[in-house]
Design an enzyme around this catalytic site. Structure first.
Site, PDB file in Angstrom:
ATOM      1  N   LYS A 114      13.736 -36.109 -11.092  1.00  0.00           N
ATOM      2  CA  LYS A 114      12.373 -36.558 -10.804  1.00  0.00           C
ATOM      3  C   LYS A 114      11.727 -35.569  -9.861  1.00  0.00           C
ATOM      4  CE  LYS A 114       9.802 -40.190 -11.878  1.00  0.00           C
ATOM      5  NZ  LYS A 114       9.982 -41.082 -13.035  1.00  0.00           N
TER       6      LYS A 114
HETATM    7  N1  GLU Z   1       8.012 -40.617 -16.064  1.00  0.00           N
HETATM    8  C1  GLU Z   1       8.563 -41.303 -17.199  1.00  0.00           C
HETATM    9  C2  GLU Z   1       9.696 -42.209 -16.777  1.00  0.00           C
HETATM   10  O1  GLU Z   1       9.782 -42.619 -15.645  1.00  0.00           O
HETATM   11  C3  GLU Z   1       8.931 -40.369 -18.334  1.00  0.00           C
HETATM   12  C4  GLU Z   1       9.942 -39.325 -18.030  1.00  0.00           C
HETATM   13  C5  GLU Z   1      10.144 -38.320 -19.155  1.00  0.00           C
HETATM   14  O2  GLU Z   1       9.558 -38.479 -20.218  1.00  0.00           O
HETATM   15  O3  GLU Z   1      10.894 -37.376 -18.941  1.00  0.00           O
HETATM   16  O4  GLU Z   1      10.498 -42.613 -17.582  1.00  0.00           O
END
Ligand code: GLU
Length: 419
Positions: free
Chosen positions: A108
């Site tokens: 993240k």
């Molecule tokens: N931000 C989204 C999540 O929390 C998508 C992450 C992604 O597609 O890599 O799942």
């Protein structure tokens, strides 16, 4: 929003690992590894503001665990971003990718900023500089960012371009959630809300909860919340009675039309003031008497303070980490079925995986194919989680974690600990 800044999401994430480690009998070393992020990068960088002055911003990228493949996870822009929040979100991405069984670890990113008070140009310069600061640790085979809170396909286009400029050739697979014209996937924009709607449909059928004609409250009207409301309304005939965003909530007993609310939000910047609806608070949206509640905003919304007041039969977590562990226990005792974030919002990363696979092959799929593959993944994953929950007599979150952590542990054990 009912956010409680005293709850540290990384403590929550570690407590969740401990519950599962006890259940599946994980030893100290392995358990500790699952509670520690593998790699963390903190960057402080200047951005030229429209005024001509420079401001220093802080950003993070945390790669939590890469036993099952390259790491994957979004980038969030928010004034309250902290390293511990990004760590927790990176841990949740690890479990999420394992629950839906896509070949990724979890990561993240976040930048501490207030995007609502920044111009397009300032956001572009912030994004490009942050992208170049984290460029040494991202890439299609290493770590693939995507949109998250207050970032979108434009943000991804800037990251893709910045990374590609540094490489000297176009690298579409470095991020997902891109515009279609740059190698984005059909269906990615809707995928989080669509996946959530599929999981609600499956769970409601198992639990005998009515969605057609049933009532729904959605906290948060961003990408996930607005799409989930629209699909539950259009495709499953649900009555959306309560909606909210960061400015407040609206309620209408005989149902809101989410398309009309979306138009109102585009025009005015908020769902608040939607004609014919009663103004309510975000807390009241959570506590509404409905069949299905969809928290689709930020973490720490359902806590021990309000868990007792939740009246929904199903809580489907489109947001990441909206329920704290003590609240989970209360909801379980109240026989409220929680569809945990790592399952309920995994549609986004699932279609991100499809996007990355399409980019790498340079061969693109039609929307029908994307959606039917997404549906298959969500239904299979829901069934996998549900089966563990029944077999072990645990709640769905613990079941999802058992499934996910076991998959991550299997990968770690079969690879072995280096050297
Ligand atoms: N931000 C989204 C999540 O929390 C998508 C992450 C992604 O597609 O890599 O799942």
């Amino acid at each position: 929003m009912a956010s409680s800044s005293t709850i540290n999401p990384f403590e929550t994430a570690k407590a969740q690992v401990d519950i599962v480690a006890d259940l599946i009998g994980l030893d100290g070393g392995l358990r500790d590894t699952l509670k520690a992020p593998k790699r963390e990068l903190t960057v402080h960088f200047p951005v030229r503001m429209d005024s001509g002055d420079y401001r220093i911003y802080t950003g993070y990228r945390v790669q939590y665990n890469m036993a099952r493949g390259p790491t994957k996870g979004g980038i969030r822009y928010h004034p309250q971003v902290t390293l511990d929040e990004v760590r927790a979100l990176a841990a949740w991405m690890t479990w999420k990718c394992a629950v839906v069984d896509i070949p990724y670890g979890g990561a993240k990113g976040g930048v501490v900023c207030d995007p609502k008070h920044m111009s397009h140009g300032e956001l572009e310069r912030l994004t490009r500089r942050y992208a170049s600061e984290i460029a040494p640790i991202i890439g299609p085979e290493m770590d693939i960012p995507a949109p998250d809170v207050y970032t979108d396909s434009q943000t991804m286009a800037w990251i893709m371009d910045t990374y590609s400029m540094q490489k000297g050739y176009s690298v579409p697979g470095v991020v997902t959630g891109k515009p279609i014209s740059l190698g984005g996937s059909e269906g990615r924009g809707e995928a989080t809300g669509r996946g959530c709607a599929y999981v609600i449909r499956e769970a409601a059928r198992d639990l005998g909860v009515r969605v057609k004609g049933g009532t729904v409250a959605v906290q948060g009207f961003g990408n996930a919340g607005s799409v989930a409301s629209r699909l539950l309304y259009d495709e499953q005939g649900a009555k959306i009675v309560a909606l909210s965003d960061s400015k407040g909530g609206i309620y209408k007993a005989d149902g809101l039309n989410p398309h009309a609310v979306e138009e109102h939000k585009t025009k005015t910047g908020s769902v608040v003031g939607f004609p014919g609806a009663k103004a309510i608070s975000n807390e009241e949206v959570l506590e509404a008497k409905v069949d299905v509640l969809v928290p689709a905003a930020l973490e720490n919304q359902i806590t021990k303070k309000n868990a007792d007041k939740i009246q929904a039969k199903i809580v489907a977590e489109a947001a990441n980490g909206p329920t704290v562990p003590e609240a989970d226990t209360i909801l379980f005792q109240k026989k409220i079925a929680v569809l945990p974030d790592v399952l309920a919002n995994a549609g986004g990363v699932t279609v991100s995986y499809f996007e990355w696979a399409q980019d790498i092959q340079g061969y693109f799929w039609e929307l029908d194919e994307v959606n039917s593959r997404l549906e298959r993944v969500m239904v299979r994953s829901y069934n996998d989680v549900h089966k563990v929950a029944l077999d072990r007599k645990v709640n769905n979150r613990t079941a999802a974690y058992v499934l996910a952590i076991q998959r991550v542990v299997d990968a770690m054990q079969i690879r072995g600990i280096y050297p």
